[in-house]
Design an enzyme around this catalytic site. Structure first.
Site, PDB file in Angstrom:
ATOM      1  N   PRO A  12     -12.380  -7.750  -4.760  1.00 14.66           N
ATOM      2  CA  PRO A  12     -11.697  -7.804  -6.146  1.00 14.66           C
ATOM      3  C   PRO A  12     -10.221  -7.968  -6.296  1.00 14.66           C
ATOM      4  O   PRO A  12      -9.651  -7.716  -5.542  1.00 14.66           O
ATOM      5  CB  PRO A  12     -12.060  -6.426  -6.953  1.00 14.66           C
ATOM      6  CG  PRO A  12     -12.355  -5.409  -5.563  1.00 14.66           C
ATOM      7  CD  PRO A  12     -13.149  -6.430  -4.486  1.00 14.66           C
ATOM      8  N   ASN A  13      -9.945  -8.777  -7.167  1.00 18.79           N
ATOM      9  CA  ASN A  13      -8.508  -9.338  -7.722  1.00 18.79           C
ATOM     10  C   ASN A  13      -8.047 -10.324  -6.736  1.00 18.79           C
ATOM     11  O   ASN A  13      -7.101 -10.856  -6.975  1.00 18.79           O
ATOM     12  CB  ASN A  13      -7.805  -7.986  -7.795  1.00 18.79           C
ATOM     13  CG  ASN A  13      -8.095  -7.139  -8.801  1.00 18.79           C
ATOM     14  OD1 ASN A  13      -8.464  -7.514  -9.973  1.00 18.79           O
ATOM     15  ND2 ASN A  13      -8.495  -5.702  -8.419  1.00 18.79           N
ATOM     16  N   TYR A  25       1.656 -10.140  -1.867  1.00 18.36           N
ATOM     17  CA  TYR A  25       0.672 -10.809  -1.397  1.00 18.36           C
ATOM     18  C   TYR A  25       0.973 -12.342  -1.210  1.00 18.36           C
ATOM     19  O   TYR A  25       0.063 -13.039  -0.754  1.00 18.36           O
ATOM     20  CB  TYR A  25      -0.601 -10.631  -2.391  1.00 18.36           C
ATOM     21  CG  TYR A  25      -1.259  -9.275  -2.596  1.00 18.36           C
ATOM     22  CD1 TYR A  25      -1.566  -8.713  -1.295  1.00 18.36           C
ATOM     23  CD2 TYR A  25      -1.196  -8.498  -3.791  1.00 18.36           C
ATOM     24  CE1 TYR A  25      -2.161  -7.457  -1.448  1.00 18.36           C
ATOM     25  CE2 TYR A  25      -1.570  -7.231  -3.765  1.00 18.36           C
ATOM     26  CZ  TYR A  25      -2.064  -6.585  -2.725  1.00 18.36           C
ATOM     27  OH  TYR A  25      -2.426  -5.442  -2.818  1.00 18.36           O
ATOM     28  N   ASN A  76     -12.107  -9.757   3.425  1.00 17.41           N
ATOM     29  CA  ASN A  76     -11.236  -8.745   2.752  1.00 17.41           C
ATOM     30  C   ASN A  76     -11.714  -7.932   1.816  1.00 17.41           C
ATOM     31  O   ASN A  76     -11.942  -8.619   0.673  1.00 17.41           O
ATOM     32  CB  ASN A  76      -9.907  -9.709   2.264  1.00 17.41           C
ATOM     33  CG  ASN A  76      -8.688  -8.848   1.859  1.00 17.41           C
ATOM     34  OD1 ASN A  76      -8.888  -7.495   1.575  1.00 17.41           O
ATOM     35  ND2 ASN A  76      -7.485  -9.541   1.449  1.00 17.41           N
ATOM     36  N   HIS A  82     -11.155   0.784   0.456  1.00 21.58           N
ATOM     37  CA  HIS A  82     -10.763   2.573   0.431  1.00 21.58           C
ATOM     38  C   HIS A  82     -11.523   3.212  -0.385  1.00 21.58           C
ATOM     39  O   HIS A  82     -11.394   4.432  -0.359  1.00 21.58           O
ATOM     40  CB  HIS A  82      -9.124   2.415  -0.300  1.00 21.58           C
ATOM     41  CG  HIS A  82      -8.286   1.394   0.209  1.00 21.58           C
ATOM     42  ND1 HIS A  82      -7.904   1.287   1.519  1.00 21.58           N
ATOM     43  CD2 HIS A  82      -7.940   0.470  -0.651  1.00 21.58           C
ATOM     44  CE1 HIS A  82      -7.049   0.188   1.461  1.00 21.58           C
ATOM     45  NE2 HIS A  82      -6.965  -0.314   0.428  1.00 21.58           N
ATOM     46  N   ASP A  89     -22.145   0.712   4.129  1.00 18.77           N
ATOM     47  CA  ASP A  89     -23.678   0.956   4.278  1.00 18.77           C
ATOM     48  C   ASP A  89     -24.434  -0.486   4.535  1.00 18.77           C
ATOM     49  O   ASP A  89     -25.253  -0.644   5.372  1.00 18.77           O
ATOM     50  CB  ASP A  89     -24.522   1.602   3.312  1.00 18.77           C
ATOM     51  CG  ASP A  89     -23.999   3.159   3.451  1.00 18.77           C
ATOM     52  OD1 ASP A  89     -23.417   3.750   4.702  1.00 18.77           O
ATOM     53  OD2 ASP A  89     -24.602   4.053   2.409  1.00 18.77           O
ATOM     54  N   LEU A 103      -4.219  -9.064   3.597  1.00 21.88           N
ATOM     55  CA  LEU A 103      -2.852  -9.872   3.524  1.00 21.88           C
ATOM     56  C   LEU A 103      -1.553  -8.933   3.904  1.00 21.88           C
ATOM     57  O   LEU A 103      -0.977  -9.316   4.962  1.00 21.88           O
ATOM     58  CB  LEU A 103      -2.736 -10.355   2.204  1.00 21.88           C
ATOM     59  CG  LEU A 103      -3.794 -11.508   1.856  1.00 21.88           C
ATOM     60  CD1 LEU A 103      -4.173 -11.178   0.273  1.00 21.88           C
ATOM     61  CD2 LEU A 103      -3.292 -12.711   2.195  1.00 21.88           C
ATOM     62  N   SER A 104      -1.755  -7.767   3.286  1.00 19.25           N
ATOM     63  CA  SER A 104      -0.622  -6.661   3.572  1.00 19.25           C
ATOM     64  C   SER A 104      -0.901  -5.986   4.527  1.00 19.25           C
ATOM     65  O   SER A 104      -2.129  -5.884   5.056  1.00 19.25           O
ATOM     66  CB  SER A 104      -0.178  -6.073   2.206  1.00 19.25           C
ATOM     67  OG  SER A 104      -1.572  -5.324   1.776  1.00 19.25           O
ATOM     68  N   ARG A 109       1.653   1.139   3.504  1.00 20.07           N
ATOM     69  CA  ARG A 109       1.719   1.176   2.019  1.00 20.07           C
ATOM     70  C   ARG A 109       1.274   2.549   1.470  1.00 20.07           C
ATOM     71  O   ARG A 109       1.367   3.577   2.355  1.00 20.07           O
ATOM     72  CB  ARG A 109       0.807   0.041   1.353  1.00 20.07           C
ATOM     73  CG  ARG A 109       1.384  -1.288   1.770  1.00 20.07           C
ATOM     74  CD  ARG A 109       0.526  -2.326   0.906  1.00 20.07           C
ATOM     75  NE  ARG A 109       0.500  -2.363  -0.248  1.00 20.07           N
ATOM     76  CZ  ARG A 109      -0.279  -3.006  -1.304  1.00 20.07           C
ATOM     77  NH1 ARG A 109      -1.188  -3.757  -0.711  1.00 20.07           N
ATOM     78  NH2 ARG A 109      -0.196  -2.994  -2.403  1.00 20.07           N
ATOM     79  N   ARG A 113      -4.313   3.599   0.830  1.00 21.83           N
ATOM     80  CA  ARG A 113      -4.766   2.527   1.148  1.00 21.83           C
ATOM     81  C   ARG A 113      -4.667   2.649   2.865  1.00 21.83           C
ATOM     82  O   ARG A 113      -5.124   1.583   3.571  1.00 21.83           O
ATOM     83  CB  ARG A 113      -3.581   1.198   0.931  1.00 21.83           C
ATOM     84  CG  ARG A 113      -3.656   1.063  -0.518  1.00 21.83           C
ATOM     85  CD  ARG A 113      -2.670  -0.164  -0.903  1.00 21.83           C
ATOM     86  NE  ARG A 113      -2.056  -0.115  -2.099  1.00 21.83           N
ATOM     87  CZ  ARG A 113      -2.649  -0.735  -3.105  1.00 21.83           C
ATOM     88  NH1 ARG A 113      -4.131  -1.185  -2.904  1.00 21.83           N
ATOM     89  NH2 ARG A 113      -2.227  -0.671  -4.183  1.00 21.83           N
TER      90      ARG A 113
HETATM   91  C1  DQA Z   1      -5.494  -5.925   0.214  1.00 25.77           C
HETATM   92  C2  DQA Z   1      -5.175  -4.572   0.496  1.00 25.77           C
HETATM   93  C3  DQA Z   1      -5.600  -3.614  -0.627  1.00 25.77           C
HETATM   94  O1  DQA Z   1      -5.246  -2.309  -0.342  1.00 25.77           O
HETATM   95  C4  DQA Z   1      -5.635  -3.948  -1.854  1.00 25.77           C
HETATM   96  O2  DQA Z   1      -6.451  -3.083  -2.799  1.00 25.77           O
HETATM   97  C5  DQA Z   1      -5.907  -5.473  -2.125  1.00 25.77           C
HETATM   98  C6  DQA Z   1      -5.670  -6.363  -0.983  1.00 25.77           C
HETATM   99  C7  DQA Z   1      -4.722  -6.932   1.220  1.00 25.77           C
HETATM  100  O3  DQA Z   1      -5.436  -8.070   1.331  1.00 25.77           O
HETATM  101  O4  DQA Z   1      -3.680  -6.641   1.554  1.00 25.77           O
HETATM  102  O5  DQA Z   1      -6.448  -5.900  -3.257  1.00 25.77           O
HETATM  103  O6  DQA Z   1      -6.972  -5.962   0.777  1.00 25.77           O
END
Ligand code: DQA
Length: 147
Positions: A12-13, A25, A76, A82, A89, A103-104, A109, A113
């Site tokens: 997501p996102n 990011y 990813n 989290h 599963d 990425l991070s 952090r 996380r």
């Molecule tokens: C992420 C790290 C996650 O904690 C976060 O919720 C993301 C991106 C990363 O690529 O750094 O959406 O997976």
């Protein structure tokens, strides 16, 4: 043509990469990342299918369907890292090799996380290198599949 097929999943996102919190990011978009991975896949002689969803159940469906068609999964899981017992599963159910990337550097952090539901069932986790995390993850997965 290689017989190795890798499924790349973005959680997501991640469709908002480039716009989303660029100080964390970076400015690379998801399309840029997929293009980099496609180029690497051609060099490594593997075929790739890249897919992003904001929905946990859709990602579970993709993982289940991968059992018949893919040799391994690069993911990813984004925020589902989290929170999602369901994704973990699904990976355990299909028992395909999985590499987790971020990425991070999630360990640098916020405390929430630091824990990943996926890491214990993954071959390994690569984080903190921006888009390079995906490229390193693909190389690691392909090397694992070939040895
Ligand atoms: C992420 C790290 C996650 O904690 C976060 O919720 C993301 C991106 C990363 O690529 O750094 O959406 O997976």
């Amino acid at each position: 043509m290689s017989s190795l097929k890798v499924l790349v999943l973005h959680g997501p996102n991640l469709n908002l990469l480039g716009l989303r919190e660029p100080e964390i990011y970076g400015s690379t978009t998801l399309q840029d990342i997929n293009a980099l991975l496609e180029a690497d896949a051609a060099t490594l002689d593997v075929s790739l299918h890249c897919f992003q969803s904001n929905h946990e159940g859709i990602l579970v469906d993709k993982i289940q369907a991968a059992r018949e068609n893919f040799s391994g999964i690069l993911i990813n899981p984004a925020a589902y890292t989290h929170t999602s017992v369901a994704l973990r599963d699904a990976f355990a159910a299909v028992s395909l090799p999985v590499v987790e990337v971020h990425l991070s550097n999630i360990h640098q952090r916020e405390a929430f996380r630091h824990h990943s539901y996926i890491a214990p069932i993954a071959i390994g986790q690569i984080c903190g290198f921006g888009a390079e995390s995906y490229r390193l993850g693909l190389r690691a997965l392909v090397q694992y599949l070939r040895t």
